[in-house]
Scaffold this motif. Structure first.
Motif, PDB file in Angstrom:
ATOM      1  N   LYS A  43     -99.603 -39.823 -32.465  1.00 26.48           N
ATOM      2  CA  LYS A  43    -100.240 -39.176 -33.693  1.00 26.48           C
ATOM      3  C   LYS A  43     -99.651 -39.349 -35.164  1.00 26.48           C
ATOM      4  O   LYS A  43    -100.054 -38.747 -36.027  1.00 26.48           O
ATOM      5  N   ASN A  44     -98.671 -40.307 -35.178  1.00 28.80           N
ATOM      6  CA  ASN A  44     -98.157 -40.937 -36.371  1.00 28.80           C
ATOM      7  C   ASN A  44     -99.083 -41.686 -37.001  1.00 28.80           C
ATOM      8  O   ASN A  44     -98.740 -42.080 -38.200  1.00 28.80           O
ATOM      9  N   TRP A  45    -100.118 -42.174 -36.568  1.00 25.68           N
ATOM     10  CA  TRP A  45    -101.137 -43.051 -36.937  1.00 25.68           C
ATOM     11  C   TRP A  45    -101.675 -42.470 -38.233  1.00 25.68           C
ATOM     12  O   TRP A  45    -102.158 -41.544 -38.286  1.00 25.68           O
ATOM     13  N   SER A  46    -102.068 -43.204 -39.367  1.00 24.50           N
ATOM     14  CA  SER A  46    -102.854 -42.813 -40.314  1.00 24.50           C
ATOM     15  C   SER A  46    -103.630 -44.162 -40.888  1.00 24.50           C
ATOM     16  O   SER A  46    -102.849 -45.057 -40.963  1.00 24.50           O
ATOM     17  N   VAL A  47    -104.732 -43.991 -41.572  1.00 20.99           N
ATOM     18  CA  VAL A  47    -105.357 -45.232 -42.135  1.00 20.99           C
ATOM     19  C   VAL A  47    -104.629 -45.340 -43.330  1.00 20.99           C
ATOM     20  O   VAL A  47    -104.479 -46.611 -43.737  1.00 20.99           O
ATOM     21  N   SER A  48    -104.249 -44.473 -44.217  1.00 19.59           N
ATOM     22  CA  SER A  48    -103.685 -44.642 -45.281  1.00 19.59           C
ATOM     23  C   SER A  48    -102.062 -44.461 -44.960  1.00 19.59           C
ATOM     24  O   SER A  48    -101.683 -44.041 -43.681  1.00 19.59           O
ATOM     25  N   LEU A  49    -101.166 -44.215 -46.116  1.00 19.89           N
ATOM     26  CA  LEU A  49     -99.882 -43.758 -46.072  1.00 19.89           C
ATOM     27  C   LEU A  49     -99.738 -42.549 -46.084  1.00 19.89           C
ATOM     28  O   LEU A  49     -99.819 -41.789 -47.131  1.00 19.89           O
ATOM     29  N   GLU A  50     -99.157 -41.961 -44.839  1.00 22.43           N
ATOM     30  CA  GLU A  50     -99.107 -40.515 -44.900  1.00 22.43           C
ATOM     31  C   GLU A  50     -98.025 -40.018 -43.900  1.00 22.43           C
ATOM     32  O   GLU A  50     -97.525 -40.734 -43.042  1.00 22.43           O
TER      33      GLU A  50
ATOM     34  N   HIS B  86     -93.722 -35.377 -38.292  1.00 23.40           N
ATOM     35  CA  HIS B  86     -93.631 -37.006 -38.014  1.00 23.40           C
ATOM     36  C   HIS B  86     -92.531 -37.421 -37.398  1.00 23.40           C
ATOM     37  O   HIS B  86     -91.361 -36.966 -37.587  1.00 23.40           O
ATOM     38  N   GLY B  87     -92.654 -38.232 -36.334  1.00 19.56           N
ATOM     39  CA  GLY B  87     -91.334 -38.796 -35.780  1.00 19.56           C
ATOM     40  C   GLY B  87     -91.230 -40.300 -35.897  1.00 19.56           C
ATOM     41  O   GLY B  87     -92.195 -40.937 -36.016  1.00 19.56           O
ATOM     42  N   LEU B  88     -90.027 -40.932 -36.127  1.00 16.81           N
ATOM     43  CA  LEU B  88     -89.923 -42.309 -36.031  1.00 16.81           C
ATOM     44  C   LEU B  88     -89.889 -42.969 -34.875  1.00 16.81           C
ATOM     45  O   LEU B  88     -89.195 -42.574 -33.737  1.00 16.81           O
ATOM     46  N   ILE B  89     -90.975 -43.925 -34.824  1.00 18.16           N
ATOM     47  CA  ILE B  89     -91.246 -44.520 -33.559  1.00 18.16           C
ATOM     48  C   ILE B  89     -90.434 -45.877 -33.546  1.00 18.16           C
ATOM     49  O   ILE B  89     -90.442 -46.670 -34.503  1.00 18.16           O
ATOM     50  N   THR B  90     -89.701 -45.943 -32.407  1.00 22.71           N
ATOM     51  CA  THR B  90     -88.793 -47.224 -32.347  1.00 22.71           C
ATOM     52  C   THR B  90     -89.007 -47.929 -30.695  1.00 22.71           C
ATOM     53  O   THR B  90     -88.064 -48.821 -30.503  1.00 22.71           O
TER      54      THR B  90
ATOM     55  N   VAL C 290     -94.135 -51.725 -28.940  1.00 20.97           N
ATOM     56  CA  VAL C 290     -94.111 -52.855 -29.713  1.00 20.97           C
ATOM     57  C   VAL C 290     -93.382 -52.396 -31.053  1.00 20.97           C
ATOM     58  O   VAL C 290     -93.234 -53.440 -31.761  1.00 20.97           O
ATOM     59  N   TYR C 291     -93.116 -51.433 -31.302  1.00 24.62           N
ATOM     60  CA  TYR C 291     -92.211 -51.042 -32.579  1.00 24.62           C
ATOM     61  C   TYR C 291     -90.513 -51.334 -32.143  1.00 24.62           C
ATOM     62  O   TYR C 291     -89.805 -51.204 -33.152  1.00 24.62           O
ATOM     63  N   SER C 292     -90.322 -51.741 -30.993  1.00 21.10           N
ATOM     64  CA  SER C 292     -88.783 -51.881 -30.744  1.00 21.10           C
ATOM     65  C   SER C 292     -88.323 -53.158 -31.462  1.00 21.10           C
ATOM     66  O   SER C 292     -87.108 -53.126 -31.902  1.00 21.10           O
TER      67      SER C 292
ATOM     68  N   ILE D  14     -90.522 -55.169 -33.912  1.00 20.92           N
ATOM     69  CA  ILE D  14     -91.476 -55.290 -35.183  1.00 20.92           C
ATOM     70  C   ILE D  14     -91.861 -54.126 -35.865  1.00 20.92           C
ATOM     71  O   ILE D  14     -91.983 -53.093 -35.264  1.00 20.92           O
ATOM     72  N   ARG D  15     -91.457 -53.985 -37.223  1.00 24.22           N
ATOM     73  CA  ARG D  15     -91.786 -52.811 -37.790  1.00 24.22           C
ATOM     74  C   ARG D  15     -93.233 -52.823 -38.378  1.00 24.22           C
ATOM     75  O   ARG D  15     -93.555 -51.436 -38.495  1.00 24.22           O
ATOM     76  N   HIS D  16     -94.183 -53.580 -38.338  1.00 18.71           N
ATOM     77  CA  HIS D  16     -95.518 -53.357 -38.812  1.00 18.71           C
ATOM     78  C   HIS D  16     -96.304 -54.154 -37.717  1.00 18.71           C
ATOM     79  O   HIS D  16     -97.187 -55.106 -37.821  1.00 18.71           O
ATOM     80  N   PRO D  17     -96.119 -53.879 -36.413  1.00 18.98           N
ATOM     81  CA  PRO D  17     -96.937 -54.579 -35.468  1.00 18.98           C
ATOM     82  C   PRO D  17     -98.431 -54.448 -35.555  1.00 18.98           C
ATOM     83  O   PRO D  17     -99.249 -55.532 -35.497  1.00 18.98           O
ATOM     84  N   MET D  18     -98.943 -53.574 -36.038  1.00 18.90           N
ATOM     85  CA  MET D  18    -100.491 -53.340 -36.151  1.00 18.90           C
ATOM     86  C   MET D  18    -100.823 -54.128 -37.498  1.00 18.90           C
ATOM     87  O   MET D  18    -101.915 -54.861 -37.408  1.00 18.90           O
TER      88      MET D  18
ATOM     89  N   ILE E  18     -94.199 -50.235 -50.083  1.00 19.08           N
ATOM     90  CA  ILE E  18     -94.440 -48.708 -50.550  1.00 19.08           C
ATOM     91  C   ILE E  18     -94.283 -47.968 -49.268  1.00 19.08           C
ATOM     92  O   ILE E  18     -93.589 -46.838 -49.207  1.00 19.08           O
ATOM     93  N   GLU E  19     -94.914 -48.516 -48.205  1.00 19.49           N
ATOM     94  CA  GLU E  19     -94.554 -47.714 -46.884  1.00 19.49           C
ATOM     95  C   GLU E  19     -93.117 -47.614 -46.515  1.00 19.49           C
ATOM     96  O   GLU E  19     -92.832 -46.496 -45.817  1.00 19.49           O
ATOM     97  N   GLU E  20     -92.676 -48.762 -46.436  1.00 13.78           N
ATOM     98  CA  GLU E  20     -90.868 -48.701 -46.043  1.00 13.78           C
ATOM     99  C   GLU E  20     -89.970 -47.708 -46.972  1.00 13.78           C
ATOM    100  O   GLU E  20     -89.028 -46.864 -46.418  1.00 13.78           O
ATOM    101  N   ALA E  21     -90.658 -47.572 -47.954  1.00 16.11           N
ATOM    102  CA  ALA E  21     -89.799 -46.841 -48.969  1.00 16.11           C
ATOM    103  C   ALA E  21     -90.251 -45.464 -48.565  1.00 16.11           C
ATOM    104  O   ALA E  21     -89.103 -44.482 -48.468  1.00 16.11           O
ATOM    105  N   MET E  22     -91.495 -45.015 -48.188  1.00 14.58           N
ATOM    106  CA  MET E  22     -91.558 -43.716 -47.764  1.00 14.58           C
ATOM    107  C   MET E  22     -90.979 -43.284 -46.547  1.00 14.58           C
ATOM    108  O   MET E  22     -90.586 -42.178 -46.333  1.00 14.58           O
ATOM    109  N   MET E  23     -90.923 -44.361 -45.730  1.00 15.81           N
ATOM    110  CA  MET E  23     -90.284 -43.707 -44.144  1.00 15.81           C
ATOM    111  C   MET E  23     -88.687 -43.970 -44.522  1.00 15.81           C
ATOM    112  O   MET E  23     -88.092 -43.130 -43.876  1.00 15.81           O
TER     113      MET E  23
ATOM    114  N   GLU F 246     -81.191 -48.277 -40.029  1.00 19.99           N
ATOM    115  CA  GLU F 246     -80.585 -48.837 -38.858  1.00 19.99           C
ATOM    116  C   GLU F 246     -81.624 -49.362 -37.989  1.00 19.99           C
ATOM    117  O   GLU F 246     -81.537 -50.541 -37.597  1.00 19.99           O
ATOM    118  N   TYR F 247     -82.929 -48.685 -38.003  1.00 21.74           N
ATOM    119  CA  TYR F 247     -84.118 -49.209 -37.333  1.00 21.74           C
ATOM    120  C   TYR F 247     -84.446 -50.908 -37.787  1.00 21.74           C
ATOM    121  O   TYR F 247     -84.915 -51.627 -37.276  1.00 21.74           O
ATOM    122  N   CYS F 248     -84.406 -50.558 -39.212  1.00 22.68           N
ATOM    123  CA  CYS F 248     -84.762 -51.976 -39.952  1.00 22.68           C
ATOM    124  C   CYS F 248     -83.896 -53.144 -39.671  1.00 22.68           C
ATOM    125  O   CYS F 248     -84.188 -54.229 -39.485  1.00 22.68           O
TER     126      CYS F 248
END
Ligand code: SAH
Length: 226
Positions: free
Chosen positions: A132-139, A144-148, A151-153, A155-159, A197-202, A212-214
């Motif tokens: 449910k944290n997915w969105s087509v834009s930056l939201e 919202h939970g941080l998924i780690t 496939v996010y374990s 890579i930060r941007h697997p999509m 922009i996405e990483e700054a938002m996160m 730490e995730y990064c």
């Protein structure tokens, strides 16, 4: 969901299916000019839609706390729609950019499957893991939970990795300098502007947990040593 929404969903689904059927007919008609790559491209687009549409439906019902969807983001999304869907579809159906075709051996487009198969798998897995944290834009969604995991374990941007693989496959399927490369060009530009922009938002949302995730992940490619 209201009756009006359900009706408009049905209307969009029927229009989508009619457009897809018309395109498929045109691609089969023009198979001798475009080669098998055109049908492989169609199959990949259909696969991406089948993976994404259920997430779009669910996302409509979710509340959002914050959005970074400004004018630049809208223009970039429009560019990707043009480059990855409209330009190739129109070219393959009509031969509009035929002057920019180049010759390739008949079986060459099948090499694109070596990119498209892992691309579709990663596209599917990243939607499933982001949930449910997915969105087509930056939201930022409510709750919202941080998924780690998944496939996010690593890579930060697997999509985005998946989309790069799939639009590189487009360049292999479509032997045309414009319609083959337009997906990669428009998405490449979007990625360069959007990812920071996405990483700054996160980072604003999750603070030290995101730092730490990064440190244990790569942007598009797995970080092998943690
Ligand atoms: N850039 C990611 C996600 C693309 S979807 C990828 O390529 O896989 C875009 C949305 O995903 C953004 O609005 C952001 O809020 C959310 N997002 C990105 N990474 C996330 C993560 N690790 N955990 C939770 N949400 C994330």
């Amino acid at each position: 969901m209201s009756d009006e929404n359900t009706k408009s969903d049905y209307r969009s689904a029927i229009i989508g299916l009619l457009v897809a059927a018309a395109l498929l007919g045109a691609f089969i008609w023009r198979l001798p000019v475009n080669g098998w790559g055109s049908l492989l491209w169609f199959a990949v687009m259909a696969g991406m839609s089948i993976i994404r549409i259920p997430h779009e439906q669910k996302a409509k019902k979710l509340a959002t706390n914050e959005t970074r969807q400004g004018r630049v983001e809208n223009l970039l999304l429009l560019g990707v729609t043009l480059g990855a869907a409209l330009i190739p579809a129109i070219h393959l159906a009509t031969g509009l950019f035929g002057f920019a075709d180049y010759p390739v051996p008949a079986h060459w487009p099948f090499l694109g499957l070596l990119l498209a198969a892992p691309g579709l798998w990663l596209f599917y897995r990243s939607h499933a893991d982001l949930g449910k944290n997915w969105s087509v834009s930056l939201e930022i969604r409510k709750d919202h939970g941080l998924i780690t995991h998944g496939v996010y374990s690593r890579i930060r941007h697997p999509m985005y990795t998946a989309i790069f693989l799939l639009y590189t496959a487009q360049a292999v399927f479509i032997h045309n300098w414009i319609a083959g490369l337009s997906g990669l060009m428009t998405f490449g530009l979007m990625y360069l502007i959007r990812a920071p922009i996405e990483e700054a938002m996160m980072r604003e949302q999750f603070g030290q947990a995101y730092d730490e995730y990064c440190s244990g992940t790569g942007r598009l490619w797995p970080k092998l040593s943690k």
